[in-house]
Write a protein that holds these residues in place. Structure first.
Motif, short mmCIF file in Angstrom:
data_model
loop_
_atom_site.label_atom_id
_atom_site.label_comp_id
_atom_site.label_asym_id
_atom_site.label_seq_id
_atom_site.Cartn_x
_atom_site.Cartn_y
_atom_site.Cartn_z
N ASP A 83 -9.80 -2.76 6.08
CA ASP A 83 -9.59 -1.94 7.30
C ASP A 83 -8.11 -1.57 7.43
OD1 ASP A 83 -12.26 -2.20 8.06
OD2 ASP A 83 -11.87 -4.10 9.09
N CYS A 84 -7.26 -2.57 7.19
CA CYS A 84 -5.81 -2.33 7.32
C CYS A 84 -5.35 -1.32 6.28
CB CYS A 84 -5.03 -3.63 7.13
SG CYS A 84 -5.36 -4.83 8.40
N LEU A 85 -5.82 -1.48 5.05
CA LEU A 85 -5.37 -0.57 3.99
C LEU A 85 -5.82 0.86 4.28
CD1 LEU A 85 -5.84 -2.85 0.85
CD2 LEU A 85 -3.75 -2.37 2.15
N HIS A 86 -7.04 1.01 4.80
CA HIS A 86 -7.52 2.35 5.18
C HIS A 86 -6.58 2.99 6.19
CE1 HIS A 86 -11.13 2.67 2.98
NE2 HIS A 86 -11.74 1.65 3.56
N ILE A 87 -6.20 2.20 7.19
CA ILE A 87 -5.34 2.74 8.26
C ILE A 87 -3.97 3.12 7.67
CG2 ILE A 87 -4.13 2.14 10.41
CD1 ILE A 87 -6.60 0.31 11.01
N LEU A 88 -3.43 2.24 6.86
CA LEU A 88 -2.11 2.52 6.28
C LEU A 88 -2.15 3.74 5.37
CD1 LEU A 88 -1.15 -1.21 5.66
CD2 LEU A 88 -0.08 0.34 7.31
N ASN A 89 -3.26 3.88 4.65
CA ASN A 89 -3.46 5.07 3.81
C ASN A 89 -3.51 6.33 4.65
OD1 ASN A 89 -3.58 4.76 1.09
ND2 ASN A 89 -5.69 3.98 1.09
N ARG A 90 -4.30 6.25 5.73
CA ARG A 90 -4.52 7.42 6.59
C ARG A 90 -3.20 7.98 7.08
NH1 ARG A 90 -8.37 5.52 10.71
NH2 ARG A 90 -9.65 5.31 8.85
N TYR A 91 -2.23 7.12 7.35
CA TYR A 91 -0.95 7.60 7.89
C TYR A 91 0.16 7.61 6.82
CZ TYR A 91 -3.60 7.47 12.08
OH TYR A 91 -4.58 7.71 13.00
N GLY A 92 -0.26 7.62 5.57
CA GLY A 92 0.69 7.77 4.46
C GLY A 92 1.71 6.65 4.38
N LEU A 93 1.32 5.44 4.78
CA LEU A 93 2.31 4.35 4.82
C LEU A 93 2.07 3.28 3.77
CD1 LEU A 93 2.54 4.02 8.72
CD2 LEU A 93 4.35 4.76 7.17
N ARG A 94 0.99 3.43 3.01
CA ARG A 94 0.63 2.33 2.10
C ARG A 94 1.64 2.16 0.97
NH1 ARG A 94 -5.25 1.17 -0.54
NH2 ARG A 94 -4.60 -0.61 -1.79
N ALA A 95 2.09 3.29 0.44
CA ALA A 95 2.98 3.22 -0.72
C ALA A 95 4.32 2.59 -0.37
CB ALA A 95 3.18 4.62 -1.29
N ALA A 96 4.81 2.88 0.83
CA ALA A 96 6.16 2.45 1.18
C ALA A 96 6.20 1.11 1.93
CB ALA A 96 6.81 3.53 2.04
N LEU A 97 5.11 0.34 1.85
CA LEU A 97 5.09 -0.92 2.60
C LEU A 97 6.12 -1.90 2.08
CD1 LEU A 97 1.28 -1.79 2.99
CD2 LEU A 97 2.88 -1.00 4.75
N PRO A 98 6.79 -2.63 3.00
CA PRO A 98 7.70 -3.67 2.52
C PRO A 98 6.91 -4.73 1.74
CG PRO A 98 7.85 -3.43 4.92
CD PRO A 98 6.75 -2.54 4.46
N ARG A 99 7.59 -5.38 0.80
CA ARG A 99 6.93 -6.39 -0.03
C ARG A 99 6.29 -7.50 0.83
NH1 ARG A 99 8.19 -8.06 -5.39
NH2 ARG A 99 9.90 -6.61 -5.34
N SER A 100 6.98 -7.86 1.92
CA SER A 100 6.50 -8.95 2.78
C SER A 100 5.13 -8.60 3.38
CB SER A 100 7.50 -9.19 3.90
OG SER A 100 7.65 -8.00 4.65
N VAL A 101 4.97 -7.36 3.78
CA VAL A 101 3.70 -6.93 4.40
C VAL A 101 2.59 -6.99 3.36
CG1 VAL A 101 2.49 -4.97 5.46
CG2 VAL A 101 4.82 -5.52 6.18
N LYS A 102 2.91 -6.52 2.15
CA LYS A 102 1.91 -6.58 1.06
C LYS A 102 1.51 -8.04 0.81
CE LYS A 102 3.35 -2.47 -1.47
NZ LYS A 102 4.33 -2.00 -2.41
N THR A 103 2.50 -8.93 0.81
CA THR A 103 2.23 -10.35 0.55
C THR A 103 1.27 -10.90 1.61
OG1 THR A 103 4.47 -10.54 -0.26
CG2 THR A 103 3.34 -12.61 0.24
N VAL A 104 1.55 -10.60 2.89
CA VAL A 104 0.72 -11.16 3.97
C VAL A 104 -0.69 -10.57 3.91
CG1 VAL A 104 0.41 -11.22 6.47
CG2 VAL A 104 2.63 -11.77 5.47
N LEU A 105 -0.79 -9.27 3.63
CA LEU A 105 -2.11 -8.66 3.55
C LEU A 105 -2.89 -9.23 2.36
CD1 LEU A 105 -1.45 -4.90 4.44
CD2 LEU A 105 -2.44 -6.68 5.89
N ALA A 106 -2.20 -9.45 1.24
CA ALA A 106 -2.88 -9.97 0.05
C ALA A 106 -3.42 -11.38 0.31
CB ALA A 106 -1.91 -9.99 -1.13
N ARG A 107 -2.67 -12.14 1.14
CA ARG A 107 -3.08 -13.52 1.44
C ARG A 107 -4.22 -13.58 2.45
NH1 ARG A 107 2.60 -16.03 2.34
NH2 ARG A 107 2.14 -15.64 4.51
N ALA A 108 -4.34 -12.51 3.26
CA ALA A 108 -5.19 -12.61 4.45
C ALA A 108 -6.63 -12.97 4.13
CB ALA A 108 -5.13 -11.31 5.23
N ASP A 109 -7.20 -12.35 3.08
CA ASP A 109 -8.62 -12.60 2.82
C ASP A 109 -8.87 -14.01 2.29
OD1 ASP A 109 -9.72 -10.42 3.90
OD2 ASP A 109 -9.90 -9.27 2.04
#
Ligand SMILES: Nc1ncnc2c1ncn2[C@@H]1O[C@H](COP(=O)(O)OP(=O)(O)OP(=O)(O)O)[C@@H](O)[C@H]1O
Ligand SMILES: O=C(O)[C@H](O)CO
Length: 523
Positions: A266-292
């Motif tokens: 769900d989060c990745l869809h939202i970030l994609n929709r607003y063109g923010l997925r590519a430029a995410l800080p590494r920390s955000v990617k880390t937390v999202l990757a851990r979440a599941d």
């Protein structure tokens, strides 16, 4: 509520006087202008969702004082009651809770907007302030409705209190709009600054509150049920003042006591929709990757009671009752008015046309065509709870003054650098719509006001208009279209007729979005 906290003297409350003074003859109560009634109904809507009345409706102590009743649940009190809160209306909610439960409260921490205590003191609103030696600690922060260091300190103090509780304790959580910014606790390694930047970018690119708060929850220790988990095994009762259409407890203030149902996809869809997925800080990617693979698993909230204690619908219901007491046929159209302010203004303009024609039984042909346009526009706006048919049927039955009520939060796409707010902009646009065609032998007035008492970064809550607005403005040398093109509604209303059309209430201490009132009175 904008960042600048300013309080103006409240309107003097004149007693409400009925319009129906016997028989079928409808006439105005002496000397009471339509605008004054509109202001009073707006105030009665706000009055129903003020902290004191809300808390009194939601909570009661048994005569011995040993049990707290919340709805149909009872909780044993034995020096085990703690309080936390976060949101723009939470200072007054905490003061009301302290008034009711003072002797049982052991400790509390709340996070409220910067400057709010001084503003309430300045306005003489003692009922919105905690007692001098209160056991509730107050943190002020989140300037400009953005999470900051002060709000972070508050969030950590709230977490610490929650984590210290045992199975014998009861935690009362007070929640209102603005709670997300006032309770930031990013999951490391995400920093406060990174969270702030991401939130700002999402908002600027048009993410709605559901989308924004889905991301906030994924990156937070306390949102999305995190606070409830911190308080476990204590019992948790959350009293929630809703500032979101439909009152979704998982969205309001990002649902700190509601188990989150969103996953990383769900989060990745939202970030994609607003063109923010590519430029995410590494920390955000880390937390999202851990979440599941979160070792805590999905939060369960079986120890929590979430209760909506105030909402737009409740406020409108009170204004409807008061309008009926004044002799109006009153109908609540919707508590979910959302969409572009221009379309909503057109909707109210058409509604006034159709309702006015039906009310005065003039020009049924024209009414049919406009009725069709109105239905089409309503369908476009996709208002889930719209009672249009019922409202128009009530108008036909009325043969007297009618008040149509609605609430919600229209959207303004800012294009200019003028001063205004969505209520003043809506009122101005509706004024223009009302003046497009003659409305027949009927007086019409439209009022739009923010229930928090502050519309955008202005000192007014909103404004009221009548069909003569554009022509009267032109006579004063004011071109409404120019003001609208700069989003300069507040400047317009300050100039127009010496500012009498502005609605001033001062900060109210509550917030259930906006209220719209449309009055039609046959001459
Ligand atoms: N010049 C303007 N004209 C019209 N609308 C404006 C203007 N400036 C800001 N706004 C609108 O005002 C809103 C922000 O004001 P405000 O702080 O009252 O609302 P909010 O953030 O939704 O908070 P609250 O829920 O407390 O009302 C935004 O919706 C913004 O589009
Ligand atoms: O704080 C928030 O998340 C918004 O005001 C919606 O409740």
């Amino acid at each position: 509520m904008a960042a600048v906290l300013q309080v103006l003297p409240c309107l003097a409350r004149a007693p409400l006087r009925p319009l129906l003074l016997g028989g079928a003859v409808v006439r105005l109560a002496s000397g009471m202008a339509l605008a004054e009634q509109a202001r009073q109904l707006f105030e009665s809507a706000v009055g129903a969702v003020l902290p004191g009345p809300m808390l009194h409706r939601a909570l009661s102590l048994d005569p011995g004082g040993g049990q707290l009743k919340v709805r149909d649940r009872s909780f044993q009190l034995r020096q085990n009651l703690y309080l936390v809160g976060f949101g723009k209306a939470v200072l007054g909610m905490a003061a009301a809770a302290e008034e009711l439960l003072g002797q049982h409260l052991v400790q509390g921490v709340i996070s409220v907007p910067k400057g709010i205590r001084a503003a309430m003191e300045h306005a003489g609103k003692q009922e919105m302030l905690l007692k001098p030696h209160s056991c509730v600690q107050v943190f002020e922060g989140a300037e400009d409705n953005l999470p900051d260091r002060d709000a972070l300190r508050a969030a950590l103090a709230i977490r610490q209190l929650a984590e210290s509780l045992t199975a014998d304790d009861l935690l009362l959580v007070l929640i209102s709009g603005g709670g997300s910014a006032l309770l930031p606790a990013p999951i490391p390694p995400v920093t406060l600054e990174e969270k702030q930047t991401l939130t700002k970018l999402l908002a600027a690119r048009g993410a709605n509150i559901q989308e924004l708060n889905t991301i906030r929850k994924a990156l937070s220790q306390l949102k999305g049920g995190g606070l409830a988990r911190a308080a476990y095994p204590a019992q948790v009762v959350s009293l929630i003042l809703s500032d979101v259409v439909g009152d979704p407890v998982e969205v309001i203030a990002s649902g700190p006591t509601v188990a989150s149902v969103h996953n990383v996809q769900d989060c990745l869809h939202i970030l994609n929709r607003y063109g923010l997925r590519a430029a995410l800080p590494r920390s955000v990617k880390t937390v999202l990757a851990r979440a599941d693979s979160d070792p805590h698993g999905p939060h369960t909230c079986g120890h929590v009671l979430n209760v909506i204690i105030g909402s737009n619908a409740l406020a409108l219901a009170e204004a409807q009752r008061q309008a009926e007491a004044l002799g109006y046929q009153a109908v609540v159209l919707s508590a979910a008015m959302q969409g572009d302010v221009e379309s909503i203004a057109r909707f109210y303009g058409l509604l006034a046309q159709v309702a006015g024609t039906r009310l005065t039984l003039a020009g049924a042909g024209a009414s049919a065509e406009e009725g069709e346009q109105l239905r089409e526009l309503a369908a476009e706006l996709q208002l889930p709870d719209l009672q249009l048919k019922e409202a128009l049927e009530a108008v036909v039955r009325a043969r007297g003054p009618v008040c149509l009520l609605a609430g919600g939060e229209p959207t303004v796409q800012l294009q200019g650098s003028g001063k205004g707010g969505r209520n003043q902009e809506l009122a101005l646009r509706v004024g223009v719509e009302l003046g497009r065609q003659p409305l027949g032998p009927v007086d019409v007035l439209f009022l739009s006001g923010g229930t928090d008492g502050q519309d955008g970064p202005t000192e007014a809550a909103g404004a009221w208009v009548m069909p003569e607005l554009a022509s009267q403005a032109a006579a004063e040398g004011l071109d409404v279209a120019t003001f609208l093109s700069h989003n300069d509604s507040h400047t317009f209303f300050r100039c127009f007729r010496g500012g009498v059309h502005l609605l001033h209430t001062g900060l109210t201490g509550t917030n259930v979005m906006d209220a719209h009132l449309l009055f039609l009175r046959p001459r």
